[in-house]
Design an enzyme around this catalytic site. Structure first.
Site, PDB file in Angstrom:
ATOM      1  N   TYR A 446       0.808  -1.225   0.000  1.00  0.00           N
ATOM      2  CA  TYR A 446       0.000   0.000   0.000  1.00  0.00           C
ATOM      3  C   TYR A 446       0.842   1.277   0.000  1.00  0.00           C
ATOM      4  O   TYR A 446       2.034   1.228   0.160  1.00  0.00           O
ATOM      5  CB  TYR A 446      -1.077  -0.010   1.078  1.00  0.00           C
ATOM      6  CG  TYR A 446      -0.744  -0.138   2.541  1.00  0.00           C
ATOM      7  CD1 TYR A 446       0.492   0.152   3.087  1.00  0.00           C
ATOM      8  CD2 TYR A 446      -1.756  -0.547   3.418  1.00  0.00           C
ATOM      9  CE1 TYR A 446       0.713   0.045   4.442  1.00  0.00           C
ATOM     10  CE2 TYR A 446      -1.539  -0.657   4.785  1.00  0.00           C
ATOM     11  CZ  TYR A 446      -0.304  -0.349   5.292  1.00  0.00           C
ATOM     12  OH  TYR A 446      -0.090  -0.454   6.631  1.00  0.00           O
ATOM     13  N   GLU A 447       0.180   2.364  -0.199  1.00  0.00           N
ATOM     14  CA  GLU A 447       0.821   3.690  -0.312  1.00  0.00           C
ATOM     15  C   GLU A 447       1.850   3.716  -1.443  1.00  0.00           C
ATOM     16  O   GLU A 447       2.920   4.327  -1.319  1.00  0.00           O
ATOM     17  CB  GLU A 447       1.461   4.031   1.049  1.00  0.00           C
ATOM     18  CG  GLU A 447       1.439   5.505   1.396  1.00  0.00           C
ATOM     19  CD  GLU A 447       0.037   6.110   1.359  1.00  0.00           C
ATOM     20  OE1 GLU A 447      -0.868   5.610   2.047  1.00  0.00           O
ATOM     21  OE2 GLU A 447      -0.151   7.083   0.611  1.00  0.00           O
TER      22      GLU A 447
END
Lengths: 603, 603
Positions: A446-447
């Site tokens: 993620y990110e």
């Protein structure tokens, strides 16, 4: 076994801040005058109490219980999470790094990183709620109108409300240009008010029972918006509208409709959110100007990437903490050096030592690198001299994908070693080692996936300025190496020599990458991931090199054995880990031919 | 998504057996005359049907359901497992590599490995039942009396009954010298009959509903037994006693008392077994002589280690199979080379290609290495020439810890890359990628942790014969490299050059290890894990080098594109993976000083 203690490494955090990152450079800056070593120590010790005695004890059970969708639109977090959040919020912990004008404590990011490491180590699924909230705070601090700040920011900073990031849609994951959620102006409702319709997925803490209101930061597209990333706008979409007097008003038309069943971070609800399903649209407030949403998002995203990198190293730290306790306690097989004695604790076996030292050395290297980036974030925004600010910002820009990409890879590797140290018991959930391994695995995804971090590093951070920032960083590495080599201490000299070899490898690879940026971008992309790993390995080595130099000067306020251990950790890293960087140079500089010749049907 | 298809790589299995491992060397051996290419192809294709259409479809649901303790002593496997096992048994699949005298099919191990890879790829939790059973079969084939063979072996080979390994106790995991389960002679019951009392943990398929009887192979200690590994005996302890006529008799006093809650392989019950809790002891039959249990166990354990290494590569193969399908289907972001076109399938992005090719190349290298070890197992037991047998056995002894240790590490790495290729969807259990990652993580732990494999490689397989077997293997590597370099084909030449560099690195490290065996055993132990990794990387490279050479000769019976892909895979491995081996030489040869200086309190 069901609640594994967490001993916060306060001494290493302090040492890293004071002696490696040089916190003193920050206390000279306006607004940070109070953030001296004593104050920082007091903050860390107070945070450590909350982390170890409130957040850590509910980590294991939270993973077993999961957050649950208990009724349409209603998410229940695991037992104890609400009470823990109340303590966290009432202790003022949510406000640590934010603007004092809106109730923040205004502490340096470098210090906030140490504090945030504790939340993530103690209970990553809990820590995600403040982490996402921080993104909303940064967006509004940077781009919100005065009125928006007044309405939303203080409550987000205090933690009475929490913020979320609503970016992803099924067809728009890594590629936000594909966002399809719709926004329409609603002049009937007021200026800068819009109606939002659409669905978002993978929304962390999109719905929960920890706070009175949830403030969603939502990317959506206006009817006449251009295609791609230049046609996306950013909106505030609260769960409850807010009345003039600041009290909560009507329920807005934004609902959780499903939770994901994940491999880990199970106590954190990962929500599918529906906007405007039961009306003409959820009420949304435009942030800044129309069509600028992606640009705004990036001001937040860079810090969020540092926060995720920190999270990776935090899980590594927790896994290490737990593995050491087990390895000292577990008796199995005789020691090689004491073959006549009864079976020994496994920490005496060379391969277990190798695993624990790898865990320790990589964790401490990643910790220092994250805090170091945090310091440059502070310098970049606060230093009175514009040239210093620009140089610091270039450093933090360069290091952000490394902290995120390499830091989260370290989280996975170290938590896997944590399982291995436990042997068969590590594969059994009851021990808790497996949870760290499962939790850690999200962070490279993620990110911005780590592949995206690698591309960001290579194309935006190295090629774009023709390697200027990277070469400045390498000069700093060589300076550290020279300091070690000139110390007159044989151990430090050895560390310096290895660091110099590492810096040279990084230099060779950087020269290749900069050249390929012109002549062979696909080749640069093919080498990107290994380049990021090489960068992390060498940068981490330089952090431990700085630490060893500082420890050899025997600063006051640290245990003698701790300081010896710091030098020994740097030595282990230099001898056992840094040389592995050499093996990455050939793959990086090989170009993309072996990738390109692969017809899709050959896979 | 809940049932992910499994496409069996039959072509690569065939190619590896025929062209890399040279199956023709085996068909010349007594008993293997029938095992020619056509017959093997027919066997593989038939097995592939069962694997893909029966075992794979119940893999995902089995993980969700778990095997459950539904009543005291009663374990229920997930839906469909019993029916699948019936098909597996009735198809004669359990008998593939075993002695025809007891109903086995007598196929070579090399071929059996390919068949077994399919069970493990399709459904690792299912595949564990036959894998453990195989251990019991091998023990009885080698050490059982004629009567024991008659009573137990045929039913274990046919799969009507299943076997288990009961070794581990809470204080005796890696260190079997600590086994405390008790055995007492029971002359009142008969000759060679004993009463067994004690508890065993981590017993895979210790209880289940797939077969009529379960035959436990149990380590226990006689009253007057010497301490340590030399005082442990091996017993057959069946769930049901067997009457003279072969029918099932009384229920024996062996009970499952608990199942472990694990991170993966959830469809397989991992049992805590109680022996003799409700009586004077469970009835057990001594295998071979008293106090020889550990020695017997090792005859089984080496093959079991190969089987676990195969399992690691099998999970890698499955993860790769699934990731490729996803990467061809998932559209996200534009291609670097076609920036004006709409977003492309992610398989076009260089970093995704890097991941997929890493998965493919390491999986195929590990596959060939496992089959190659299987072939030498066959040569070692069947070749008419004693010198050839001895040399082959030395090769398989040398490779066993590499196949197990490196193969299972490849399983973890590749299944982790499989998650990464899926992005956020990979972290969601529904996709199935996460299951492979969780399942794979046990393989470096059981059947001797990989740390134990590394020690076995270094001390028993390299130091003990002063590097003779290792150097013979390195000669073979250099011969393969010379063949590639002399081929007159530029791609093969490049692969050969890299392989030669790898072989030289392995030679340097081997020389160090052999020397350290005399002068600094702790140093050898400190370098053991990296040595095992280096060995695996280079040996895997040589297997792909052999494959590239064979593919370049365009053998009949294989697709042209498949053969091109085989060469391209070897090239990728040589350029992107093999050079990483160079980075391990310095850590291996560094000695143990950086480990030794670490006082326990410094951790």
């Amino acid at each position: 076994m069901s609640s594994v203690p967490y001993t916060v490494p306060v001494q290493d955090m302090r040492f890293t801040l004071e002696q490696v990152v040089k916190l003193e450079d920050l206390t000279a800056l306006p607004g940070f005058e109070e953030a001296g070593a004593d104050m920082v120590q007091a903050v860390l010790e107070e945070a450590a109490k909350l982390a170890s005695s409130v957040l850590a004890p509910i980590n294991f059970a939270g993973d077993r219980q999961h957050s649950k969708l208990v009724a349409p639109g209603v998410v229940q977090t695991p037992e104890g999470f609400k009470a823990a959040y109340d303590q966290y919020r009432d202790g003022g912990w949510n406000a640590v790094p934010f603007d004092p004008e809106y109730g923040g404590q205004g502490l340096p990011w470098a210090v906030a990183f140490a504090v945030q490491e504790m939340w993530q180590s103690a209970n990553m699924a809990f820590g995600l709620c403040p982490m996402l909230n921080q993104g909303a705070v940064e967006l509004l601090q940077a781009h919100g109108s005065e009125e928006q700040k007044k309405t939303w920011l203080e409550k987000l900073i205090s933690g009475h409300w929490t913020g979320t990031m609503n970016l992803t849609e099924p067809q728009a994951g890594s590629d936000l240009s594909q966002v399809r959620a719709k926004a329409e102006r609603a002049p009937d409702l007021g200026d800068e008010i819009y109606r939002i319709k659409g669905q978002k997925i993978f929304i962390t803490y999109g719905e929960h029972d920890l706070a009175e209101n949830i403030v969603h930061m939502v990317l959506a597209r206006l009817p006449e918006a251009p295609e791609g990333t230049k046609g996306i706008s950013l909106f505030i979409v609260p769960k409850f509208l807010v009345n003039e007097d600041g009290s909560l008003g009507a329920r807005n038309d934004v609902q959780v409709v499903a939770l994901e069943g994940k491999m880990g971070i199970n106590a954190s609800p990962t929500c599918t959110m529906a906007f405007g399903d039961e009306s003409e649209g959820a009420v949304g407030y435009l942030v800044g100007a129309e069509h600028q949403g992606i640009k705004y998002m990036f001001t937040m995203m860079n810090n969020a990437r540092l926060a995720v990198g920190l999270q990776g190293m935090a899980i590594a730290a927790r896994a290490y903490d737990q593995a050491v306790v087990y390895a000292k306690d577990r008796i199995q097989s005789k020691s090689m050096t004491r073959p006549k004695d009864p079976p020994a604790p496994i920490i005496e076996h060379p391969d277990v030592r190798r695993m624990l030292l790898t865990m320790k050395a990589k964790t401490e290297a990643a910790r220092a690198l994250a805090y170091y980036a945090g310091k440059h974030l502070d310098l970049g925004s606060r230093h009175p001299d514009a040239a210093v600010r620009a140089k610091a910002q270039a450093t933090v820009d360069l290091l952000t994908p490394v902290v995120k990409g390499w830091g989260t890879d370290v989280g996975c590797e170290v938590s896997s070693l944590g399982v291995q140290v436990h042997g068969g018991a590590g594969y059994v959930e009851e021990t808790g080692a497996a949870q760290h391994f499962r939790d850690a695995r999200i962070a490279p995804i993620y990110e911005g996936t780590n592949g995206i971090q690698a591309n960001d590093l290579v194309f935006r951070k190295v090629i774009r300025d023709s390697g200027a920032a990277a070469k400045a960083f390498i000069s700093d590495l060589l300076e550290t190496a020279a300091g070690l080599e000139g110390s007159g201490n044989a151990t430090l000299l050895g560390i310096g020599a290895r660091l110099k070899e590492g810096a040279t490898a990084l230099e060779t690879a950087t020269t290749y990458i900069v050249g390929a940026g012109q002549s062979d971008p696909v080749g640069a992309a093919a080498g990107a991931y290994n380049y990021m790993t090489l960068f992390g390995l060498v940068a981490g080595g330089s952090m431990l090199g700085k630490a060893a130099l500082a420890a050899a000067s025997r600063p006051a306020g640290f245990d003698a054995q701790y300081l010896d251990g710091k030098i020994a950790t740097a030595r282990f890293y230099a001898e056992q880990i840094l040389p592995q960087a050499q093996g990455l140079v050939a793959p990086i500089t090989q170009g993309a031919a072996s990738l390109n010749e692969f017809a899709e049907a050959m896979f």
